[in-house]
Structures are given as C-alpha cells and as structure tokens.
Design an enzyme around this catalytic site. Structure first.
Site, PDB file in Angstrom:
ATOM      1  N   GLY A   1       0.834  -1.193   0.000  1.00 26.40           N
ATOM      2  CA  GLY A   1       0.000   0.000   0.000  1.00 26.40           C
ATOM      3  C   GLY A   1       0.867   1.239   0.000  1.00 26.40           C
TER       4      GLY A   1
ATOM      5  N   HIS B   1      -4.579   1.822   7.419  1.00 23.30           N
ATOM      6  CA  HIS B   1      -3.226   2.375   7.531  1.00 23.30           C
ATOM      7  C   HIS B   1      -3.011   3.470   6.478  1.00 23.30           C
ATOM      8  CE1 HIS B   1       1.341   1.559   7.907  1.00 23.30           C
ATOM      9  NE2 HIS B   1       1.234   2.349   6.860  1.00 23.30           N
ATOM     10  N   GLU B   2      -3.461   3.196   5.231  1.00 18.52           N
ATOM     11  CA  GLU B   2      -3.253   4.175   4.148  1.00 18.52           C
ATOM     12  C   GLU B   2      -4.131   5.413   4.337  1.00 18.52           C
ATOM     13  OE1 GLU B   2      -0.674   3.614   2.577  1.00 18.52           O
ATOM     14  OE2 GLU B   2      -0.511   1.494   3.045  1.00 18.52           O
TER      15      GLU B   2
ATOM     16  N   HIS C   1      -2.552   7.695   6.722  1.00 17.54           N
ATOM     17  CA  HIS C   1      -1.507   8.521   6.092  1.00 17.54           C
ATOM     18  C   HIS C   1      -2.098   9.819   5.556  1.00 17.54           C
ATOM     19  CE1 HIS C   1       2.304   6.409   6.040  1.00 17.54           C
ATOM     20  NE2 HIS C   1       1.760   5.290   5.600  1.00 17.54           N
TER      21      HIS C   1
HETATM   22 NI    NI Z   1       2.563   3.361   5.610  1.00 21.40          NI
END
Ligand code: NI
Length: 188
Positions: free
Chosen positions: A47, A153-154, A157
């Site tokens: 990812g 998780h992405e 970000h």
């Molecule tokens: Ni990452």
C-alpha cells in the site's frame, strides 16, 4: 513504464500533514496513481498513500495480490487468509470509512516511510470504505484481515497519522531514531 516517485521517510513533516480531497479522478490523477503503484511495486510494498511521495492529495494505491504472488507468507506458514485477499491493484481517491466493526483485530504492520520497523497494531477488524475509483466512479469496498489493516493504515496517512502514532512516545521516538540512523549509514 510509469514514472516513479521517491518515498519520503520519517521524520519528514509532510507525513504529519493532512492531504486535500481531489475534485475528480482525471488523467493527471490517473498518472499519479500509475506512478504510485509502480513506486509501491518497486519498493516493494502492499500500500502507498500520496503523502509518502510528497503529494498532499487524498489518493492511495494497494495491491495485496503481489504479496501472495511474490511468495510472502506469514511466519506461521498460514497463508490461507492472504490468498482470499488476493485482490488488486486498487486505486482510491477521497476514501472515507463509512462503517467499522466493533470487533478488533491485531496485526503486525510496517510502512515504507518507516523502513524495517514493525509493530502490532489494533484496528477495527472490518471496515467499509467509500471512494472514487480509477474511472472516477463511486465505489465501495468491504475489507477484512490484512486488507482491512492496509486500507486503514493508508487512510491514516492521508490524515497525517502513522502506525507509530499508536505506540507510546518512547517507542515512537526510538523507531524514528533507528530510521534516521539507518538513513545516515546508507542502510535503507
Ligand atoms: Ni505506511
């Protein structure tokens, strides 16, 4: 062959910033998506979010199929779940979590912007995500297991949040120092 990007690492300030929504997925964004996917394959990773290539728009790419095809297996040798999740590449613009389960899941996570560092992170086990796809169409994805951790998780970000932000300050600082040291020694 797509253009590729340089992946920025901690403590780069752009990793702490919130990315802005795109107005639509047009050729410019598609070119960015293609470049990000190639950058992610080259790394290799499963990812990548725009912040990690120093672009502050809400774009991410994922591909878990590569993980299985390249023969990564969990340490206990159980790759049954990963095969089920062998989908991709997935391109998302403006992703939004519209459902998350109360049930939680713990998995070891890593990050291309925090190279060679890993930690167990707890997240909702199942999420549903609404987003614009590669063709600028509204789409939804229900994710479980590794894909669920990956998409959360992405999206983190894009909000300036890293997996190490879920750890204690002490642990987080230790990890950042380790990455800086590896960088200085040219070991990344
Ligand atoms: Ni990452």
């Amino acid at each position: 062959m797509s253009n590729t990007y340089e992946i920025i690492t901690v403590p780069h300030p752009v990793l702490k910033q919130k990315a802005q929504a795109v107005s639509k997925v047009d050729d410019t964004i598609r070119k960015q998506m293609d470049g990000m996917l190639q950058t992610m394959y080259d790394a290799p990773g499963i990812g990548l979010a725009a912040n990690q290539v120093d672009i502050l728009n809400r774009v991410l790419v994922m591909d878990l199929k590569k993980r299985v095809e390249r023969g990564y297996e969990s340490e206990d040798g159980d790759d049954g779940d990963e095969k089920e999740e062998a989908i991709g590449p997935i391109f998302m613009a403006n992703p939004e979590i519209i459902y998350e389960s109360e049930e939680m899941s713990v998995m070891e996570e890593g990050c291309l912007s925090i190279p060679k560092q890993y930690a167990e992170i707890e997240r909702p086990a199942i999420v549903r995500v609404k987003y614009l796809d590669y063709d600028n169409k509204e789409a939804e994805l229900e994710a479980t297991g590794l894909l669920s951790h990956c998409v959360q998780h992405e999206i983190d970000h894009l909000n300036g949040i890293l997996f190490i932000d879920y750890l204690s300050t002490l642990k987080r600082n230790m990890i950042v120092k380790k990455v800086e040291k590896l960088k200085k020694q040219d070991l990344l």
